[in-house]
Design an enzyme around this catalytic site. Structure first.
Site, PDB file in Angstrom:
ATOM      1  N   ARG A  49       0.857  -1.317   0.047  1.00 61.26           N
ATOM      2  CA  ARG A  49       0.043   0.033   0.196  1.00 61.26           C
ATOM      3  C   ARG A  49       0.753   1.181  -0.073  1.00 61.26           C
ATOM      4  NH1 ARG A  49      -4.301  -1.602   5.039  1.00 61.26           N
ATOM      5  NH2 ARG A  49      -5.071  -3.574   3.928  1.00 61.26           N
ATOM      6  N   ASP A  51       0.383   5.596   0.974  1.00 58.01           N
ATOM      7  CA  ASP A  51      -0.430   6.416   1.304  1.00 58.01           C
ATOM      8  C   ASP A  51      -1.100   7.482   0.250  1.00 58.01           C
ATOM      9  OD1 ASP A  51      -0.276   5.373   3.753  1.00 58.01           O
ATOM     10  OD2 ASP A  51       1.487   6.617   4.153  1.00 58.01           O
ATOM     11  N   TYR A 109      12.418   1.931  -1.887  1.00 58.26           N
ATOM     12  CA  TYR A 109      11.848   3.368  -1.951  1.00 58.26           C
ATOM     13  C   TYR A 109      12.913   4.627  -2.127  1.00 58.26           C
ATOM     14  CZ  TYR A 109       7.201   1.915  -0.130  1.00 58.26           C
ATOM     15  OH  TYR A 109       6.042   1.293   0.001  1.00 58.26           O
ATOM     16  N   ARG A 194       8.583   7.176   5.759  1.00 50.47           N
ATOM     17  CA  ARG A 194       8.357   8.992   6.051  1.00 50.47           C
ATOM     18  C   ARG A 194       8.860   9.101   7.388  1.00 50.47           C
ATOM     19  NH1 ARG A 194       2.642   9.848   4.869  1.00 50.47           N
ATOM     20  NH2 ARG A 194       3.033  11.936   5.617  1.00 50.47           N
TER      21      ARG A 194
END
Length: 248
Positions: A49, A51, A109, A194
């Protein structure tokens, strides 16, 4: 026939990946396009997933279709009905039991930061003009590579059996435009990247020392870590699978 779709998307137009009530998601947009193209209800499963506002250079999804298809033609047709902010790059046939989420062996990422105001990077990179102590950040990245339990960087409301992750890479690079943070692991927790970026920024601003960061990791308390960096600088950039999952 089960196949993997390799897709990319601009996260600005969506409330994250996961389908949900009263919000438009990437998953919903793709399933609606598939239903329009195939004239049947189709359910897809993603490798993970993202965000609201997070982008993807590579997200992998699996789906099942009746019969055999020309996958190159299928990709062209699907792109024709998808929103402009979503693109399918390839479709590959995989084994019937292949799973986009559970069979992934690593994910990567990138987090992009630009140091000078740039209208072309709005909502695609984080504008952060302050100078950072790169030596301190890189020392902290090395500590992260030695870390196994990332509970301090996970959202509190999350359904996981454990908070263990194996990091394969963790780097903070500088270029003429800004900074690029890269992190690769076998799995990630919700909000983990994050939260790490936000805490590393505190290290780079000398608000936290390496010893402070180690205490944060050991606390296993999300409240001890820094604020999450904005979503729009984050990109899911790579998902890897065993080669034998594909059918040539």
């Amino acid at each position: 026939m089960r196949c993997f779709l390799d897709i990319s998307y601009d996260g600005r137009d969506f409330h994250g990946w996961q389908s949900q009530k009263n919000a438009y998601s990437v998953q919903q947009a793709i399933e609606e396009a598939l239903e329009q193209l195939l004239q049947q209800k189709v359910s897809i499963t993603g490798s993970g997933r993202t965000d609201t506002g997070v982008h993807a250079l590579q997200q992998i999804v699996h789906l099942d279709m009746d019969g055999e298809r020309d996958l190159d033609k299928f990709v062209f047709q699907l792109n024709a009905v998808l929103p402009r902010s979503i693109a399918v790059k390839t479709a590959k046939k995989v084994k019937p039991e292949a799973h986009a989420r559970f069979d992934a062996i690593s994910r990567r990422y990138h987090y992009y930061i630009h140091r000078h105001k740039d209208p072309f990077k709005e909502d695609r990179s984080y504008y952060f003009h302050r100078t950072l102590n790169l030596d301190a950040i890189r020392s902290t990245c090395q500590l992260l590579l030695e870390t196994k339990d990332f509970e301090s960087f996970s959202r509190v409301q999350t359904e996981v059996n454990h908070f263990l992750c194996d990091l394969h890479a963790c780097t903070w690079e500088v270029n003429e435009k800004g900074y690029v943070f890269t992190i690769k692991a076998n799995r990630f927790l919700r909000g983990m990247v994050r939260a790490i970026v936000g805490t590393l920024l505190d290290v780079g601003l000398s608000k936290l020392s390496l010893a402070d960061f180690a205490l944060i990791v050991g606390s296993k308390d999300r409240r001890a870590a820094g604020a999450a960096a904005p979503a729009h600088g984050l990109y899911l950039s790579e998902v890897n699978y065993p080669e034998d999952i594909y059918i040539n």
